[in-house]
Structure formats: structure tokens, C-alpha cells
Design a protein around this motif. Structure first.
Motif, PDB file in Angstrom:
ATOM      1  N   LEU A  87      -1.359   2.116  -7.041  1.00  0.00           N
ATOM      2  CA  LEU A  87       0.072   2.442  -6.923  1.00  0.00           C
ATOM      3  C   LEU A  87       0.414   2.901  -5.509  1.00  0.00           C
ATOM      4  O   LEU A  87       1.427   2.475  -4.940  1.00  0.00           O
ATOM      5  CB  LEU A  87       0.458   3.536  -7.914  1.00  0.00           C
ATOM      6  N   TYR A  88      -0.401   3.776  -4.955  1.00  0.00           N
ATOM      7  CA  TYR A  88      -0.152   4.273  -3.605  1.00  0.00           C
ATOM      8  C   TYR A  88      -0.197   3.122  -2.593  1.00  0.00           C
ATOM      9  O   TYR A  88       0.639   3.040  -1.693  1.00  0.00           O
ATOM     10  CB  TYR A  88      -1.161   5.350  -3.215  1.00  0.00           C
ATOM     11  N   VAL A  93       2.757  -1.291   0.847  1.00  0.00           N
ATOM     12  CA  VAL A  93       2.845  -2.683   1.307  1.00  0.00           C
ATOM     13  C   VAL A  93       3.891  -3.537   0.605  1.00  0.00           C
ATOM     14  O   VAL A  93       4.273  -4.576   1.137  1.00  0.00           O
ATOM     15  CB  VAL A  93       1.471  -3.400   1.230  1.00  0.00           C
ATOM     16  N   PHE A  94       4.355  -3.131  -0.576  1.00  0.00           N
ATOM     17  CA  PHE A  94       5.346  -3.956  -1.270  1.00  0.00           C
ATOM     18  C   PHE A  94       6.714  -3.800  -0.632  1.00  0.00           C
ATOM     19  O   PHE A  94       7.169  -2.693  -0.383  1.00  0.00           O
ATOM     20  CB  PHE A  94       5.444  -3.568  -2.742  1.00  0.00           C
ATOM     21  N   LYS A  95       7.376  -4.919  -0.418  1.00  0.00           N
ATOM     22  CA  LYS A  95       8.744  -4.886   0.103  1.00  0.00           C
ATOM     23  C   LYS A  95       9.734  -5.179  -1.030  1.00  0.00           C
ATOM     24  O   LYS A  95      10.729  -4.502  -1.178  1.00  0.00           O
ATOM     25  CB  LYS A  95       8.926  -5.914   1.224  1.00  0.00           C
ATOM     26  N   ALA A  96       9.452  -6.212  -1.825  1.00  0.00           N
ATOM     27  CA  ALA A  96      10.396  -6.629  -2.862  1.00  0.00           C
ATOM     28  C   ALA A  96       9.871  -6.416  -4.277  1.00  0.00           C
ATOM     29  O   ALA A  96      10.596  -6.624  -5.236  1.00  0.00           O
ATOM     30  CB  ALA A  96      10.748  -8.104  -2.665  1.00  0.00           C
ATOM     31  N   LEU A  97       8.625  -6.016  -4.407  1.00  0.00           N
ATOM     32  CA  LEU A  97       8.031  -5.828  -5.727  1.00  0.00           C
ATOM     33  C   LEU A  97       7.940  -4.348  -6.060  1.00  0.00           C
ATOM     34  O   LEU A  97       7.812  -3.505  -5.176  1.00  0.00           O
ATOM     35  CB  LEU A  97       6.633  -6.449  -5.777  1.00  0.00           C
ATOM     36  N   THR A  98       7.967  -4.049  -7.346  1.00  0.00           N
ATOM     37  CA  THR A  98       7.835  -2.668  -7.804  1.00  0.00           C
ATOM     38  C   THR A  98       6.362  -2.363  -8.052  1.00  0.00           C
ATOM     39  O   THR A  98       5.694  -3.115  -8.765  1.00  0.00           O
ATOM     40  CB  THR A  98       8.631  -2.472  -9.115  1.00  0.00           C
ATOM     41  N   ALA A 110      -0.089  -8.947  -0.307  1.00  0.00           N
ATOM     42  CA  ALA A 110       0.659  -7.967   0.487  1.00  0.00           C
ATOM     43  C   ALA A 110      -0.277  -7.161   1.385  1.00  0.00           C
ATOM     44  O   ALA A 110       0.050  -6.883   2.550  1.00  0.00           O
ATOM     45  CB  ALA A 110       1.453  -7.048  -0.431  1.00  0.00           C
ATOM     46  N   LEU A 111      -1.439  -6.786   0.867  1.00  0.00           N
ATOM     47  CA  LEU A 111      -2.417  -6.048   1.683  1.00  0.00           C
ATOM     48  C   LEU A 111      -2.908  -6.900   2.844  1.00  0.00           C
ATOM     49  O   LEU A 111      -3.067  -6.410   3.963  1.00  0.00           O
ATOM     50  CB  LEU A 111      -3.591  -5.592   0.826  1.00  0.00           C
ATOM     51  N   PHE A 119      -1.515   0.176   7.665  1.00  0.00           N
ATOM     52  CA  PHE A 119      -1.770   0.451   6.244  1.00  0.00           C
ATOM     53  C   PHE A 119      -2.735   1.619   6.087  1.00  0.00           C
ATOM     54  O   PHE A 119      -2.484   2.541   5.302  1.00  0.00           O
ATOM     55  CB  PHE A 119      -2.329  -0.775   5.521  1.00  0.00           C
ATOM     56  N   LEU A 120      -3.839   1.585   6.799  1.00  0.00           N
ATOM     57  CA  LEU A 120      -4.845   2.645   6.656  1.00  0.00           C
ATOM     58  C   LEU A 120      -4.295   4.004   7.049  1.00  0.00           C
ATOM     59  O   LEU A 120      -4.566   5.007   6.381  1.00  0.00           O
ATOM     60  CB  LEU A 120      -6.095   2.306   7.458  1.00  0.00           C
TER      61      LEU A 120
END
Length: 154
Positions: A87-88, A93-98, A110-111, A119-120
Motif C-alpha cells: 500500500l505504501y 507510484v500510482f498516479k491514476a490507480l487506487t 508503476a514501480l 521512490f526509495l
């Protein structure tokens, strides 16, 4: 691509050896494998090889991650926090997804599209915040905060 053989030493080092502290929410564990999750196992006599096999079978799913550091960090966080780690990561990284806490092709894609360093940095900060908040809610865990923060930021 991320490789299990490069990631597992980090997890084993972070999880440590045998612990059977009644105050520890994990209960009886060795190398991070708990009696609660694997009731049929003789945890006290669990070998590194057995723990490694369990991690490969039940926890590792990051072969498709391009950056080894990202794969290792996500694996280590998943071992400790399970779906909350996913979840974290998704929240970063998600822009349009929940975010849903499920590691699948959308999460992996996405990763892999994200800048690994950015990201790290964000993921480590989120893990640190999680552990600090956990200790605020569970003051008896204060003794573990230094190690948890070290783990979050490695």
C-alpha cells in the motif's frame, strides 16, 4: 532484474535469530519466520536454508522489478509489514490507480516506471513515519524503534 539471492541476506540480517519474547507482538520467531504464521514448524530449530525456502515460496514476488535496490527494499518491507508495505509503495507510484495493497502487474509496472532514487527516498520516509507512529501507539515497542528506523532507512 531484481534477484532473490541478492535480497535474502538483507532480510535475514534484519530479522535476526531466535526470539521468544512474550512482549514481542511477533511471538516466537527465527529469521523472521513466526510460529503464529507457521504453527507446524519447529521455530527454535529452523535453519537458514528452511527460512530461505519459505521466503522464496511465500514472500518473494519481485523478479520483474528492474532495480535491485527497489526489489530488495520492497521485499524487506513486505516481510515486516505485509500488504501495508505494498500500500505504501502504491501510494508513492500510482498516479491514476487506487492503492489496494495487492502486488500485481500494475504495481510492478508503476514501480519500474518510477525513478528508483526518488521512490526509495519516499518509501524510506514513509516506512520511518509508520514505525514512529507505531511506537507512539505502542510505547512498549520503544525499545525497537532505533532498529526499525535503521531498517527503514537502509
Amino acid at each position: 532484474m531484481a534477484e532473490f539471492k541478492l535480497a535474502i541476506p538483507i532480510v535475514l540480517e534484519n530479522e535476526g535469530g531466535y526470539v521468544n519474547d512474550p512482549a514481542d507482538p511477533g511471538g516466537e520467531t527465527k529469521y523472521g519466520i513466526s510460529k503464529r504464521s507457521y504453527p507446524a514448524l519447529d521455530i527454535k530449530n529452523l535453519t537458514v536454508e528452511q527460512a530461505t525456502a519459505i521466503y522464496l515460496k511465500d514472500f518473494w514476488k519481485y523478479d520483474g522489478i528492474i532495480d535491485q535496490r527497489v526489489g530488495t527494499k520492497l521485499f524487506d518491507a513486505y516481510v515486516n509489514l505485509k500488504h501495508l508495505a505494498i500500500l505504501y509503495a502504491q501510494a508513492i507510484v500510482f498516479k491514476a490507480l487506487t492503492p489496494d495493497g495487492v502486488y500485481g502487474p500494475e504495481t510492478e509496472d508503476a514501480l519500474n516506471r518510477a525513478d528508483p532514487n526518488a521512490f526509495l527516498t519516499a518509501f524510506r520516509a514513509r516506512l520511518s513515519t509508520h514505525y514512529e507512529q507505531w511506537v507512539m501507539l505502542h510505547p512498549e515497542e520503544q525499545k525497537d524503534l532505533e532498529g526499525l528506523l535503521r531498517r527503514a532507512n537502509q
